[in-house]
Design an enzyme around this catalytic site. Structure first.
Site, mmCIF file in Angstrom:
data_model
loop_
_atom_site.group_PDB
_atom_site.id
_atom_site.type_symbol
_atom_site.label_atom_id
_atom_site.label_comp_id
_atom_site.label_asym_id
_atom_site.label_seq_id
_atom_site.Cartn_x
_atom_site.Cartn_y
_atom_site.Cartn_z
ATOM 1 N N SER A 56 0.814 -1.225 0.000
ATOM 2 C CA SER A 56 0.000 0.000 0.000
ATOM 3 C C SER A 56 0.845 1.272 0.000
ATOM 4 C CB SER A 56 -0.961 -0.009 1.178
ATOM 5 O OG SER A 56 -0.257 -0.113 2.391
ATOM 6 N N CYS A 86 -6.773 -6.271 0.360
ATOM 7 C CA CYS A 86 -5.554 -6.220 1.182
ATOM 8 C C CYS A 86 -4.924 -4.823 1.116
ATOM 9 C CB CYS A 86 -4.622 -7.347 0.747
ATOM 10 S SG CYS A 86 -3.442 -7.811 2.005
ATOM 11 N N ARG A 118 -1.807 -2.778 9.751
ATOM 12 C CA ARG A 118 -1.155 -3.432 8.607
ATOM 13 C C ARG A 118 -0.285 -4.591 9.092
ATOM 14 N NH1 ARG A 118 2.462 0.519 6.079
ATOM 15 N NH2 ARG A 118 2.849 -1.227 4.699
ATOM 16 N N HIS A 183 -7.193 -12.483 -0.167
ATOM 17 C CA HIS A 183 -7.049 -12.359 -1.625
ATOM 18 C C HIS A 183 -8.004 -13.287 -2.377
ATOM 19 C CE1 HIS A 183 -3.242 -9.985 -2.006
ATOM 20 N NE2 HIS A 183 -3.165 -10.326 -0.728
ATOM 21 N N GLU A 185 -8.690 -13.335 -5.443
ATOM 22 C CA GLU A 185 -8.178 -13.665 -6.791
ATOM 23 C C GLU A 185 -7.207 -14.847 -6.763
ATOM 24 O OE1 GLU A 185 -7.066 -11.378 -4.872
ATOM 25 O OE2 GLU A 185 -4.907 -11.122 -5.146
#
Ligand code: GLN
Length: 205
Positions: A56, A86, A118, A183, A185
């Site tokens: 990030s 995320c 985080r 995640h 994906e």
């Protein structure tokens, strides 16, 4: 009209999201395409956006430098559906600090009223998978893949908690905005991407 869905491709897990989102569109039988987007011009054309996982701090700095931070904020505040994964959820937040190093003065979109820790579950080598549920959006069982994932410690009254893992909040929703610490994906299951694409489709039509 064909849906125009983007995956922010400044840094991070872009390719896998392009595949998952396009698969979701095709499985739903919706007319639409998913492309990698980076510039303010590309972002301004979108009906929906995925901000992928990655780092990030880097994503924030680079989007500030290339001028996309402003248009991202404008589009999302004007109702464009967004799925922040995320690092993407961290980007959407208004308050993020690292578990070890504390406050990092990183650029955030300041859209979701959530406080994040985080790297909440440890380092890369402490990555893990676990079943989680998102009952309120019709996904009772989902394989959560957690990689240097954040957790949400506080949510504003306008933010719905979608999922918890070990008492820690790992998915949130506010209107057309979804954030996940894990995640989607990186699994074969396209349920969450399908939910998101349906949101984009409804908001466009
Ligand atoms: N730890 C990363 C960050 O703070 C996020 C990790 C990820 O997106 N998988 O940005």
């Amino acid at each position: 009209m064909s849906l125009n869905v983007g995956v922010l491709s400044i840094q991070g897990d872009v390719h896998e999201n392009l595949i998952s989102a396009q698969t979701a569109i095709d499985e739903l039988g919706i007319d639409g395409k998913v492309t990698a987007v980076r510039t303010p011009e590309e972002i301004s054309e979108l009906d929906g956006l995925i901000i992928p996982g990655g780092e990030s701090t880097t994503m924030g700095q680079l989007s500030l430098v290339n001028g996309s931070m402003k248009i991202l904020k404008e589009k999302i505040e004007n109702g464009m559906p967004v799925l922040g994964i995320c690092a993407g959820m961290i980007m959407l937040s208004n308050n993020a600090s690292d578990r070890i190093v504390g406050k990092t003065d990183q650029p955030l979109l300041d859209i979701l009223n959530i406080k994040l820790e985080r790297n909440s579950f440890g380092r890369q080598k402490e990555s893990f998978e676990s079943d989680i549920s998102m009952d309120s959006i019709g996904i009772p069982k989902f394989n959560g893949v957690f990689i240097r994932a954040p957790s949400v410690s506080e949510v504003g009254s306008d933010v719905e908690v979608l999922s918890k893992f070990n008492d820690r909040i790992v998915a949130v929703k506010k209107g057309n905005i979804i954030g996940t610490a894990f995640h989607p994906e990186l699994t074969e299951d396209t349920a969450l991407h399908k939910y998101f694409i349906n949101l984009v489709n409804t908001s466009k039509n």
